[in-house]
Design an enzyme around this catalytic site. Sequence first.
Site, PDB file in Angstrom:
ATOM      1  N   ILE A  83      -3.789   9.095  -3.745  1.00 42.85           N
ATOM      2  CA  ILE A  83      -2.608   8.806  -4.907  1.00 42.85           C
ATOM      3  C   ILE A  83      -3.303   9.003  -6.286  1.00 42.85           C
ATOM      4  CG2 ILE A  83      -1.186   7.065  -5.939  1.00 42.85           C
ATOM      5  CD1 ILE A  83       0.086   8.325  -3.562  1.00 42.85           C
TER       6      ILE A  83
ATOM      7  N   HIS B  80      -7.504   5.429   2.987  1.00 48.15           N
ATOM      8  CA  HIS B  80      -7.519   6.651   1.880  1.00 48.15           C
ATOM      9  C   HIS B  80      -6.139   6.996   1.161  1.00 48.15           C
ATOM     10  CE1 HIS B  80     -11.231   7.567   4.342  1.00 48.15           C
ATOM     11  NE2 HIS B  80     -10.518   7.339   5.275  1.00 48.15           N
ATOM     12  N   ARG B  81      -5.376   6.032   1.319  1.00 53.42           N
ATOM     13  CA  ARG B  81      -4.355   6.505   0.608  1.00 53.42           C
ATOM     14  C   ARG B  81      -4.491   6.323  -0.784  1.00 53.42           C
ATOM     15  NH1 ARG B  81      -0.410   3.716   3.213  1.00 53.42           N
ATOM     16  NH2 ARG B  81       0.419   5.496   4.439  1.00 53.42           N
ATOM     17  N   GLY B  82      -5.398   5.384  -1.303  1.00 52.25           N
ATOM     18  CA  GLY B  82      -5.622   5.174  -2.520  1.00 52.25           C
ATOM     19  C   GLY B  82      -6.176   6.301  -3.285  1.00 52.25           C
TER      20      GLY B  82
ATOM     21  N   ASP C  17       0.595  -1.201   0.043  1.00 51.28           N
ATOM     22  CA  ASP C  17       0.018  -0.106  -0.076  1.00 51.28           C
ATOM     23  C   ASP C  17       1.057   1.372   0.080  1.00 51.28           C
ATOM     24  OD1 ASP C  17      -2.541   1.293   0.192  1.00 51.28           O
ATOM     25  OD2 ASP C  17      -1.864   1.988   2.292  1.00 51.28           O
TER      26      ASP C  17
END
Length: 345
Positions: free
Chosen positions: A289, A284-286, A203
């Site tokens: 990005i 929430h990283r997706g 991730d």
Amino acid sequence: MKKQHIYPFVAIVGQEKMKLALILNIINPTLSGVLIRGEKGTAKSTAVRALADILPEIDVVKGLPFNLSPDENSDIIRECLSVVGDAVSLGSLETEKKHVRVVELPVGATEDRVVGTLDLEYALKKGEKRIEPGLLASAHRGILYVDEVNLLDDHVVDVLLDSAAMGVNTIEREGISFSHPARFTLVGTMNPEEGELRPQLLDRFGLCVQIEGITDPNLRVEIMERRYEFEKTPESFIGSWKADSEALVQKIKKAMALYPKVNISRARLLEIANYCLEVGVDGHRGDIIILKTAKTLAAYHGRTEVEQADIDQAAELALPHRVRRQPLQDIVMDVSRMLKKTAEV
């Protein structure tokens, strides 16, 4: 010493998604790197070295092993000077131009080799810090290339990803610490048949691409022909691609300047959020990005407004390794197909 010739980036046949992911990370280092999954012999290392070779030279502070920019904060430069035993004043610093470096991390690298070490004996005797810089110091403002990243010790991978995300490397020993800038483009490669990375580590890579050997016979012949010409007359071959290489460099420069001016509407942000929810992405990283990648794509194409096509393409690069999957299930590489299936259900 005989000059080592680098195969031109623009002469690489196929592997368009891999090349795009690398270019996007050069334009916007905050994308947190790219993980390239696939078999050996598919131009992974060739592409990384070739891209670095055509990038413009950078100004660095002469005599320091940290690749610091002359525009770096003066306190940071002063601190870095002090820990390598150089008493040169800031006013007398010299600068020089260097090519963007590709620092390769060996599989057996220890944490000390990566991060750097403190000379505790000197600190105890003199009361001053002295350090032996690690690979992260060399990689600052360059590319850190990690082949077979899945075979590295998890703790070392954690250190790499932390530095890539924060842009800072910290060396701590026995209550003594020292930090220096470590902003680099992280490129990791792996063969899934040799084992996967933990989901938490997957991730942390911004983008992920799957590459395979080209199956079109004509393209395979073209690969052979170009490689043969390169090895036979490298200078002539490189020269024949010079105009294309320069055009790409100019496009990258323009995109870097344009990126801060790129806008995205709230409606597009909602599309990104729904995209991640529908394919089953944790955290929430997706979302973040995809946002950054879509804006970078818009800048790369010379636009100041994010379009739907940018979001779709960004999702293809940012979500494959983040989609929630069952135990033993392989990484889902075709996100658009998965989203279509989800919509049909």
